[in-house]
Design a protein around this motif. Structure first.
Motif, PDB file in Angstrom:
ATOM      1  N   LEU A  37     -16.504   4.826  -8.313  1.00 34.66           N
ATOM      2  CA  LEU A  37     -16.098   3.959  -7.277  1.00 34.66           C
ATOM      3  C   LEU A  37     -17.270   3.904  -6.058  1.00 34.66           C
ATOM      4  O   LEU A  37     -17.249   3.006  -5.650  1.00 34.66           O
ATOM      5  N   GLN A  70      -6.711   7.744  -4.512  1.00 38.32           N
ATOM      6  CA  GLN A  70      -6.012   7.769  -5.768  1.00 38.32           C
ATOM      7  C   GLN A  70      -7.288   8.720  -6.679  1.00 38.32           C
ATOM      8  O   GLN A  70      -6.885   9.877  -7.013  1.00 38.32           O
ATOM      9  N   ILE A  92      -9.756   0.590 -15.220  1.00 36.14           N
ATOM     10  CA  ILE A  92      -9.643  -0.316 -14.118  1.00 36.14           C
ATOM     11  C   ILE A  92      -9.397  -1.645 -14.470  1.00 36.14           C
ATOM     12  O   ILE A  92     -10.442  -2.020 -15.318  1.00 36.14           O
ATOM     13  N   GLN A 148     -10.129   1.679  -2.937  1.00 33.83           N
ATOM     14  CA  GLN A 148      -9.085   1.749  -3.071  1.00 33.83           C
ATOM     15  C   GLN A 148      -7.941   1.806  -2.101  1.00 33.83           C
ATOM     16  O   GLN A 148      -8.365   2.162  -0.781  1.00 33.83           O
ATOM     17  N   PHE A 205     -11.798   4.906   0.420  1.00 30.36           N
ATOM     18  CA  PHE A 205     -10.370   4.617   0.372  1.00 30.36           C
ATOM     19  C   PHE A 205     -10.173   4.487   1.971  1.00 30.36           C
ATOM     20  O   PHE A 205     -11.041   4.811   2.999  1.00 30.36           O
ATOM     21  N   ARG A 228       0.791  -1.199   0.027  1.00 31.27           N
ATOM     22  CA  ARG A 228       0.115  -0.128   0.056  1.00 31.27           C
ATOM     23  C   ARG A 228       0.799   1.302   0.131  1.00 31.27           C
ATOM     24  O   ARG A 228       0.750   2.327  -0.454  1.00 31.27           O
ATOM     25  N   THR A 240      -8.135  -2.440  -8.141  1.00 28.85           N
ATOM     26  CA  THR A 240      -8.991  -1.299  -7.793  1.00 28.85           C
ATOM     27  C   THR A 240      -8.672   0.061  -8.047  1.00 28.85           C
ATOM     28  O   THR A 240      -9.074   1.006  -7.634  1.00 28.85           O
ATOM     29  N   LEU A 241      -7.133   0.140  -8.683  1.00 29.82           N
ATOM     30  CA  LEU A 241      -6.738   1.208  -9.199  1.00 29.82           C
ATOM     31  C   LEU A 241      -6.990   1.590 -10.626  1.00 29.82           C
ATOM     32  O   LEU A 241      -7.227   0.904 -11.642  1.00 29.82           O
TER      33      LEU A 241
END
Length: 810
Positions: free
Chosen positions: A531, A542, A488, A538, A776, A438, A472-473
């Motif tokens: 999201l 981001q 994604i 995430q 997040f 992370r 997830t990014l």
């Protein structure tokens, strides 16, 4: 200058001592370059030998010891009479007040003695043995004593006297040796080896070779070294007393010089064994020994041992070395140790012909997980399953019908206790890897790193842990032909866009992390909406990342930003945050006479730019627990060209560097400001900061506060307390049965109607809030605001008297 050819030893020695004595302090390397010492070093062997003997006759100062250590380094031929003369001269003084100098002088000539002794006839060796045994007994340097003792042959049994038992760690080391299941002769050899580890500097090649030979005779070397490391981890500090000028002092101590060197030998052997099972102990020992003891003016328990532990972790050379070094990097803030850790990582990378970044992404442990981030282990009934997602790892129980359950049945727990304990240990290791990834991936947001598509698939998408986060990014897939695909990843060939459309990945694309600073406002809003609608979490901010672009005020100041100036923050906490985000802070302490301000620097290597954040100490707030001024006021942020050290115009700073640097500074100020402390006003003595506290706690929202409001405005309408909530400028207003509350979205502080009375709630834990989806993980204030909202919406159910007393007071 005296010439070696026409001068006697006494004259040369006198000239050299005079040259050394004319300086306050000279490093050995500089001393060697002095003409007076060069005259001795370049003299014929017979004259240099006489100089060594001459100095040995009068070791009465540090300069004599230093001169001896420099001129006795190069080997000479010594007779038995020369050795006898060197030893007798010093042994006669080891009980005198100058005993330390005599001991150091013996240490300086010991290598010469060792070398010469081996070439003497047996009869002369026998004649010297009593003298050498006496020297080994009396000399204060354990490593030298061990080497001298070896010259006269092995002793009988284990030489426990080589361990200093005046501190707790010595007693524990002895017990570890006594309880080890190895033959006496083998344990004795290991103890002699460890006792011979140098009290300063690195081990010689000879010591390392001997370590390999000695440990090769152990049946279970990892078990013995692990036991010794446990002894070091369990050892308590002692409080020996010292008397100086008639006064007695107590100074906490972890290990004396002898035991410190002994332990450095232990960790060096741990590195040589290259067994990854020792890594957690090495990491914990580094953390323990870098911890400061002794209060305000204390020092780390042993910085040498901490650095040695970090080096040993790298020497192990396993993939887990990287994981453990990164975990150590995140858990310590001591500048010297951080440098050692980063140096160790870079050395590992260099040894494999990679950059640090390439090594870090290739060394992420897989923990034997399948590609989908799961792993099953059969139990006596059913199986245990480890499941990794983009945030953490969980242990599930799968019964005979393949139904997943959160808890393991009692009978299975009892029958598989040992196996489940091993799985839980592995679960901890997986979570540690997730935490490291992370942080690493978040760090990539401040770089311009790109990968060929195949490499990205290998190191990111297909990795069982990194891959869970990668999915997830948002990523950008670019080709020279364009246009870019932003999405994604769903699998190796497909990504989903912010509109939900599935698109094919260009086969020859370069891949990079998407950063909202390079996107339009509409694109950023679209990804945030995606999201939230798909409840995708995430691992770090981001899509919801705070953005900092030039303001009109900064366009006027041109070369500096005052955006975060004037805040009052805690220096110690801020320094910890700075180091964690890759900044190098220069502290302001009471002993820094003439230093007017502190500064923290972070270099963006890829851009050739260094960001600098300045701050000033608040002088009338005296240091209490450290030498540092406890509070500082923030000042300018500047950017510098690393090649020329010229200050840059803000307009010349790439937007990515500007936003990431200012985001960090906002974090330092926002988290460590006294305004973020809900109990600050209760201290009573700092009322002059009261106006600032109110301004910070209830003032305009920062970029992080604005993001928080945006998220909450989309989340709150879906909550059970939605009909009791509404948004008012920078507040979330919550209507309880007893009062109405305004929660500030920046600080989480609360005002109560009707008179804006402050309500102090240090922490609020609410079960409903803990279960809520948040896009997040890294915003504790967002969770705090939601917890307080749930708590206050049902204020008649609050039982905490410290809260109800405030609510009922009107």
């Amino acid at each position: 200058m005296t010439q070696p050819g026409d001068a006697d030893a006494a004259a040369l020695v006198a000239a050299a001592l005079k040259a050394l004595g004319s300086r306050s302090w000279t490093a050995d390397g500089d001393a060697r370059a002095l003409p007076q010492l060069q005259a001795i070093l370049q003299a014929p062997d017979a004259l240099r030998r006489e100089c060594i003997l001459t100095v040995s006759e009068r070791v009465d100062s540090y300069y004599c010891v230093q001169l001896l250590s420099v001129i006795a380094r190069k080997r000479l031929q010594l007779s038995a009479e020369h050795i006898e003369r060197l030893l007798r001269l010093r042994l006669g003084n080891l009980e005198q007040p100058e005993a330390w100098w005599s001991s150091e002088a013996l240490r300086a000539v010991s290598r010469q003695v060792e070398h010469a002794y081996a070439g003497l006839p047996e009869a002369e060796q026998e004649r010297l043995k009593p003298l050498l045994e006496r020297a080994a007994e009396e000399i204060r340097d354990t490593a030298t004593a061990t080497r001298l003792r070896k010259l006269v042959g092995p002793g009988e049994g284990i030489r426990f006297d080589l361990i200093d038992e005046s501190d707790d760690i010595g007693l524990r080391l002895r017990k570890a040796f006594e309880s080890a299941g190895e033959p006496t002769e083998t344990r004795a050899a290991v103890l002699d080896l460890l006792a011979a580890f140098p009290t300063q500097g690195r081990p010689s090649k000879k010591w390392l070779t001997e370590a390999g030979r000695v440990t090769g005779h152990l049946s279970e070397p990892v078990a013995l070294i692990g036991r010794l490391l446990d002894a070091a981890l369990d050892a308590a500090d002692t409080n020996p007393e010292y008397t100086h000028n008639g006064r007695t002092y107590t100074v906490p101590r972890y290990a004396g010089a002898g035991n410190e060197a002994f332990l450095c030998g232990v960790v060096a052997v741990a590195g040589l064994l290259r067994d990854p099972s020792l890594l957690p102990q090495l990491r914990r020992l580094a953390v323990k020994t870098v911890t400061v003891i002794g209060g305000q003016f204390g020092n780390p328990r042993s910085l040498r041992l901490a650095n040695s532990s970090a080096q040993a972790m790298a020497d192990v050379g396993a993939p887990a070395s990287i994981t453990e070094l990164l975990a150590l990097e995140r858990s310590v803030r001591h500048g010297t140790l951080l440098k050692q850790i980063r140096k160790a990582i870079e050395a590992l990378a260099s040894a494999q012909g990679m950059t640090r970044d390439e090594l870090l992404e290739r060394a992420v442990e897989t923990h034997d997980l399948d590609a989908d981030g799961t792993r099953r282990a059969p139990l006596s009934r059913g199986s245990a399953e480890v499941v990794v997602d983009g945030r953490t790892a969980a242990l599930l129980y799968v019964d005979e019908k393949q139904t997943r359950r959160k808890s393991v049945p009692p009978d299975v727990k009892q029958a598989d206790a040992e196996g489940l304990a091993a799985i839980r240990d592995e679960l901890k290791a997986i979570r540690k890897t997730i935490a490291g990834e992370r942080v690493r991936l978040d760090g990539l947001m401040a770089t311009d790193r790109r990968w060929p598509l195949d490499d990205w698939r290998t190191w990111y998408l297909d990795h069982p842990i990194t891959g869970r986060m990668t999915r997830t990014l948002v990523w950008v897939f670019s080709t020279p032909e364009g246009p870019d695909v932003v999405g994604i990843p769903l699998d190796a060939r497909t990504a989903v866009t912010s509109s939900g459309e599935q698109v094919e990945l260009p086969p020859d694309a370069d891949v990079r992390l998407w950063h909202p600073i390079h996107a339009t406002a509409d694109d950023v809003r679209a990804w945030r909406r995606y999201l939230l609608e798909h409840q995708l979490v995430q691992p770090f901010k981001q899509a919801f990342r705070e953005l900092y672009v030039l303001t009109p005020a900064e366009e006027q100041t041109r070369v500096y930003s005052n955006r975060f100036a004037g805040h009052v923050f805690g220096q110690v906490q801020a320094r910890a945050l700075m180091k964690g985000r890759g900044w190098s802070p220069v502290a302001v302490a009471w002993w820094d006479d003439g230093v007017d301000n502190g500064v923290a620097r972070r270099t963006f290597d890829w851009a050739g730019i260094r960001a600098e954040f300045y701050f000033d100490p608040i002088h009338d707030q005296e240091p209490t627990t450290t030498d540092l001024y406890p509070y500082c006021t923030s000042d300018q942020v500047r950017f510098v060209d690393v090649r020329t050290d010229d200050t840059l115009e803000l307009t010349a700073v790439p937007p990515l560097v500007l936003t990431e640097a200012l985001r960090d500074v906002d974090l330092f100020v926002g988290v460590t400001s006294i305004g973020a402390d809900p109990e600050w006003l209760d201290r009573g003595t700092e009322r002059r900061f009261e106006a600032y506290w109110h301004t910070f706690g209830f003032g305009e929202l920062s970029a992080a506060g604005e993001i928080r409001r945006e998220v909450l405005q989309q989340l709150v309408p879906r909550l059970a307390i939605a009909d009791r909530c509404e948004f008012e400028d920078r507040y979330l207003t919550v209507r309880g049965d007893l009062r109405t509350y305004r929660i500030h979205l920046g600080s989480g502080n609360i005002l109560m109607s009707p008179n804006d009375q402050y309500l102090c709630i240090v922490a609020a834990r609410d079960g409903q809030a803990q279960k809520l989806f948040l896009p997040f993980d890294d915003d504790p204030v967002l969770s705090l605001v939601l917890s307080k909202a749930f708590l206050l919406a049902n204020d008649t159910a609050i039982e905490d008297p410290t809260i109800t007393a405030q609510i009922n007071r009107r």
